[in-house]
Design an enzyme around this catalytic site. Structure first.
Site, PDB file in Angstrom:
ATOM      1  N   LYS A 131      46.925  44.180  79.391  1.00 10.98           N
ATOM      2  CA  LYS A 131      48.101  42.275  79.621  1.00 10.98           C
ATOM      3  C   LYS A 131      46.737  41.279  79.472  1.00 10.98           C
ATOM      4  CE  LYS A 131      49.243  39.473  82.814  1.00 10.98           C
ATOM      5  NZ  LYS A 131      49.017  37.957  80.802  1.00 10.98           N
ATOM      6  N   GLU A 140      39.265  43.264  91.262  1.00 13.59           N
ATOM      7  CA  GLU A 140      37.782  42.148  90.847  1.00 13.59           C
ATOM      8  C   GLU A 140      38.596  40.791  91.579  1.00 13.59           C
ATOM      9  OE1 GLU A 140      34.816  42.976  90.158  1.00 13.59           O
ATOM     10  OE2 GLU A 140      35.130  46.032  89.910  1.00 13.59           O
ATOM     11  N   CYS A 197      33.363  34.168  88.633  1.00 16.34           N
ATOM     12  CA  CYS A 197      34.214  34.478  89.444  1.00 16.34           C
ATOM     13  C   CYS A 197      32.908  34.608  90.185  1.00 16.34           C
ATOM     14  CB  CYS A 197      34.183  35.841  89.727  1.00 16.34           C
ATOM     15  SG  CYS A 197      33.308  36.630  88.385  1.00 16.34           S
ATOM     16  N   GLU A 256      37.893  28.519  96.494  1.00 18.94           N
ATOM     17  CA  GLU A 256      37.283  28.778  94.877  1.00 18.94           C
ATOM     18  C   GLU A 256      37.887  27.512  94.621  1.00 18.94           C
ATOM     19  OE1 GLU A 256      38.647  31.945  92.774  1.00 18.94           O
ATOM     20  OE2 GLU A 256      37.100  32.433  92.568  1.00 18.94           O
TER      21      GLU A 256
HETATM   22  P1  NAD Z   1      45.171  35.346  87.826  1.00 21.63           P
HETATM   23  O1  NAD Z   1      44.786  35.586  88.847  1.00 21.63           O
HETATM   24  O2  NAD Z   1      45.757  33.900  87.259  1.00 21.63           O
HETATM   25  O3  NAD Z   1      45.142  35.896  86.762  1.00 21.63           O
HETATM   26  C1  NAD Z   1      44.270  37.026  86.009  1.00 21.63           C
HETATM   27  C2  NAD Z   1      45.732  37.992  85.329  1.00 21.63           C
HETATM   28  O4  NAD Z   1      46.928  38.307  85.703  1.00 21.63           O
HETATM   29  C3  NAD Z   1      46.450  36.941  84.222  1.00 21.63           C
HETATM   30  O5  NAD Z   1      46.360  37.918  83.008  1.00 21.63           O
HETATM   31  C4  NAD Z   1      47.828  36.960  84.375  1.00 21.63           C
HETATM   32  O6  NAD Z   1      48.341  36.762  83.508  1.00 21.63           O
HETATM   33  C5  NAD Z   1      47.578  37.261  85.263  1.00 21.63           C
HETATM   34  N1  NAD Z   1      48.742  37.315  86.710  1.00 21.63           N
HETATM   35  C6  NAD Z   1      48.248  36.350  87.108  1.00 21.63           C
HETATM   36  N2  NAD Z   1      49.779  36.468  87.793  1.00 21.63           N
HETATM   37  C7  NAD Z   1      50.327  38.108  88.031  1.00 21.63           C
HETATM   38  C8  NAD Z   1      50.821  38.479  89.229  1.00 21.63           C
HETATM   39  N3  NAD Z   1      51.984  37.581  90.161  1.00 21.63           N
HETATM   40  N4  NAD Z   1      51.609  40.254  88.985  1.00 21.63           N
HETATM   41  C9  NAD Z   1      50.793  40.220  87.639  1.00 21.63           C
HETATM   42  N5  NAD Z   1      50.070  39.265  87.148  1.00 21.63           N
HETATM   43  C10 NAD Z   1      49.845  38.218  87.462  1.00 21.63           C
HETATM   44  O7  NAD Z   1      43.550  34.776  87.250  1.00 21.63           O
HETATM   45  P2  NAD Z   1      42.898  33.586  86.430  1.00 21.63           P
HETATM   46  O8  NAD Z   1      43.159  33.055  86.677  1.00 21.63           O
HETATM   47  O9  NAD Z   1      43.570  34.393  85.228  1.00 21.63           O
HETATM   48  O10 NAD Z   1      41.211  34.055  86.390  1.00 21.63           O
HETATM   49  C11 NAD Z   1      40.890  33.029  87.575  1.00 21.63           C
HETATM   50  C12 NAD Z   1      40.261  34.270  88.462  1.00 21.63           C
HETATM   51  O11 NAD Z   1      39.728  35.819  88.344  1.00 21.63           O
HETATM   52  C13 NAD Z   1      39.207  33.528  89.375  1.00 21.63           C
HETATM   53  O12 NAD Z   1      39.705  34.053  90.814  1.00 21.63           O
HETATM   54  C14 NAD Z   1      38.187  34.683  89.536  1.00 21.63           C
HETATM   55  O13 NAD Z   1      36.882  34.742  90.941  1.00 21.63           O
HETATM   56  C15 NAD Z   1      38.967  35.612  89.293  1.00 21.63           C
HETATM   57  N6  NAD Z   1      37.860  36.668  88.715  1.00 21.63           N
HETATM   58  C16 NAD Z   1      37.524  38.010  88.938  1.00 21.63           C
HETATM   59  C17 NAD Z   1      35.886  39.081  88.643  1.00 21.63           C
HETATM   60  C18 NAD Z   1      35.814  39.698  89.164  1.00 21.63           C
HETATM   61  O14 NAD Z   1      34.852  40.577  88.503  1.00 21.63           O
HETATM   62  N7  NAD Z   1      35.696  39.356  90.739  1.00 21.63           N
HETATM   63  C19 NAD Z   1      36.097  38.121  87.415  1.00 21.63           C
HETATM   64  C20 NAD Z   1      36.230  37.272  86.642  1.00 21.63           C
HETATM   65  C21 NAD Z   1      37.624  36.540  87.403  1.00 21.63           C
END
Ligand code: NAD
Length: 470
Positions: A169, A245, A279, A377
């Site tokens: 997804k 992650e 991130c 963040e």
């Molecule tokens: P997000 O948590 O909003 O969403 C991530 C993914 O999960 C998306 O596909 C989203 O649709 C899905 N999602 C969101 N809420 C959900 C839920 N309740 N249940 C199931 N799926 C859900 O994050 P984002 O805004 O897409 O990305 C930014 C974040 O990702 C930042 O916090 C960044 O630090 C983190 N990030 C971490 C890494 C790492 O390797 N540690 C890498 C890239 C980004």
């Protein structure tokens, strides 16, 4: 405008709901694509396809699976310009960087995991017993938008190389680039059901996958806030294996022995990379108090040269933020930083986003680590400088965070290495070490559970079985 479909069991199919999610270009706010708004029926179809494909796929030899994975590298490489262009449209990464920052690592991952799968030891003798590594089954991959293809392939290539079948997804903000994976799967003749793509919203498709009783593992990359929910749902439903992650608030420490100009450049590049939407961005610069004036003058001169603007212009260094939501969030944190008493030495409060979600890089000085802008963040081009008197204090500040994703130290190499050992983070750069996909990446503390990349990133997608021989 392009309308996309779901990719299930080797076929492009319509979403069950008939509803779509619009995909916006953050540089001009135009809608350029639509993807299906997935629902329960779509998730069930995709999980069933992955489940059905699993017995045959997992029974192939590692070499056969490795051949398929290796072929993804060639496909992506041949289509690198289109993929880069799509990512620029999805999230605004400047064309100057998009290939090097967003695409090349996926090609490297395909080659790396193809080689590793071929040469990996799946079974080892331990005394009279045997320890075996086996594929897990059906894996849901939930990915963010900030490095779309890279985050997807960090999961998919090791997962399928290890013998699993997946349902991806992608983020609803950047779902289009993911279709390079289905196009590649078609061309290389990947068996149907090994890779399935269900687009949709996190709270809908993401939740359904996290709770699904026929999913064996969920591998999530995203925010700590949502990752906690995914972990809970995954455990409560059927005790899925969980890999998380998550977010970060990483510190870069300038030791007294450092070349402070080199340290400042290294930190700013890591902080403002991808418009601060990384991130592991180094968002807290921790520096000795006595260099304050020289450091800030140097940084101001450097930031002035970073062109912010249209990501399609060849000399743009900082594109727009990826979304309106991100723009408002960054705006809020900049205002909050000023209210908390930090001094903004460059940048401005971004207000106007009619022509794209542009934000000038912001540097706050006189930040203290208890300020919200030093703890949370922000996910935009915003850095805070915190000064220290003793290096013990610098270490305390660096580790005073709920996160532990990354960090950096600049200084005499021996001293910096000793300091790096004391930083509580999954990755620490010493004098600006470069990113490579063959070493593990992941977080301490609330930055996650598990590791991606390298051999650890392959182990993650396998069960371990001990066979005790009597
Ligand atoms: P997000 O948590 O909003 O969403 C991530 C993914 O999960 C998306 O596909 C989203 O649709 C899905 N999602 C969101 N809420 C959900 C839920 N309740 N249940 C199931 N799926 C859900 O994050 P984002 O805004 O897409 O990305 C930014 C974040 O990702 C930042 O916090 C960044 O630090 C983190 N990030 C971490 C890494 C790492 O390797 N540690 C890498 C890239 C980004």
């Amino acid at each position: 405008m392009d309308n996309y479909k779901l990719y299930i069991n080797g076929k492009y199919v319509n979403g069950d709901s008939g509803e779509f999610i619009s995909v916006e270009n953050p540089a001009d706010r135009q809608i350029f694509a639509r993807v299906p708004d997935g629902n329960q029926a779509d998730v069930d179809r995709a999980v069933a396809a992955a489940r059905a494909a699993f017995p045959k796929w997992s029974a192939l030899s590692p070499e056969e699976r490795a051949d398929y994975v290796g072929k993804f590298a060639d496909y992506i490489e041949r289509h690198k310009d289109e993929v880069g262009k799509t990512i620029t449209s999805e999230i605004g990464t400047p064309v100057k960087y998009v290939y090097g920052l967003q695409v090349v690592s996926s090609i490297e991952q395909a080659r790396y995991y193809s080689d590793l799968a071929r040469n990996y030891s799946y079974s080892e003798k331990c005394g009279n017993n045997i320890v075996r590594k086996e594929p897990i089954g059906v894996i849901a991959c939930l990915t963010p938008w900030n490095y779309p293809i890279y985050q997807e392939t960090s999961k998919i290539f090791p997962a399928i190389a290890a013998g699993n079948c997946i349902v991806l997804k992608p983020s609803q903000l950047a779902p289009v680039s993911a279709y390079v994976l289905s196009e590649a799967a078609e061309e290389i003749g990947l068996p149907p059901g090994v890779i399935n793509i269900v687009t949709g919203r996190g709270e809908q498709v993401g939740t359904l996958l996290s709770k699904h009783e026929d999913v064996d593992m969920v591998s999530f990359t995203g925010s700590t806030q949502q990752g906690k929910k995914v972990g809970m749902m995954g455990i409560e439903s059927n005790v899925k294996k969980i890999a998380l992650e998550l977010g970060g608030k990483s510190a870069s420490v300038i030791l007294r022995s450092a070349d402070y100009e080199k340290a400042a450049v290294g930190t700013m590049m890591e902080c403002f990379l991808n418009t601060g939407q990384t991130c592991s961005a180094l968002t807290r610069l921790i520096a000795p108090r006595e260099i304050k004036d020289d450091l800030e003058n140097f940084m101001l001169a450097f930031v002035k040269e970073l062109k912010v603007g249209d990501p399609n212009e060849p000399d743009t260094r900082i594109g727009p933020l990826a979304s309106e939501k991100g723009f408002h969030k960054v705006n809020r944190y900049i205002r909050l930083g000023i209210e908390e008493g930090a001094k903004m030495i460059c940048g401005e409060i971004p207000d106007d986003y009619e022509n794209g979600y542009y934000v000038q890089p912001v540097i706050f000085t006189d930040v203290t680590n208890d300020m919200v802008i030093a703890q949370e963040e922000i996910f935009g081009p915003v850095m805070g400088i915190i000064y220290y008197d003793t290096e013990e204090e610098a270490l305390e500040i660096a580790n005073d965070s709920i996160y532990g994703l990354a960090g950096a130290v600049f200084g005499d190499e021996k001293e910096a290495l000793e300091f790096a050992e004391k930083i509580q983070a999954g990755t620490v750069l010493v004098n600006g070490g470069a990113f490579t996909i063959d070493v593990p990446f992941g977080g301490y503390k609330q930055s996650g559970i598990g590791r991606e990349n390298g051999k650890c990133g392959f182990d993650e997608f396998m069960e371990v079985k001990s066979i005790r021989i009597g």
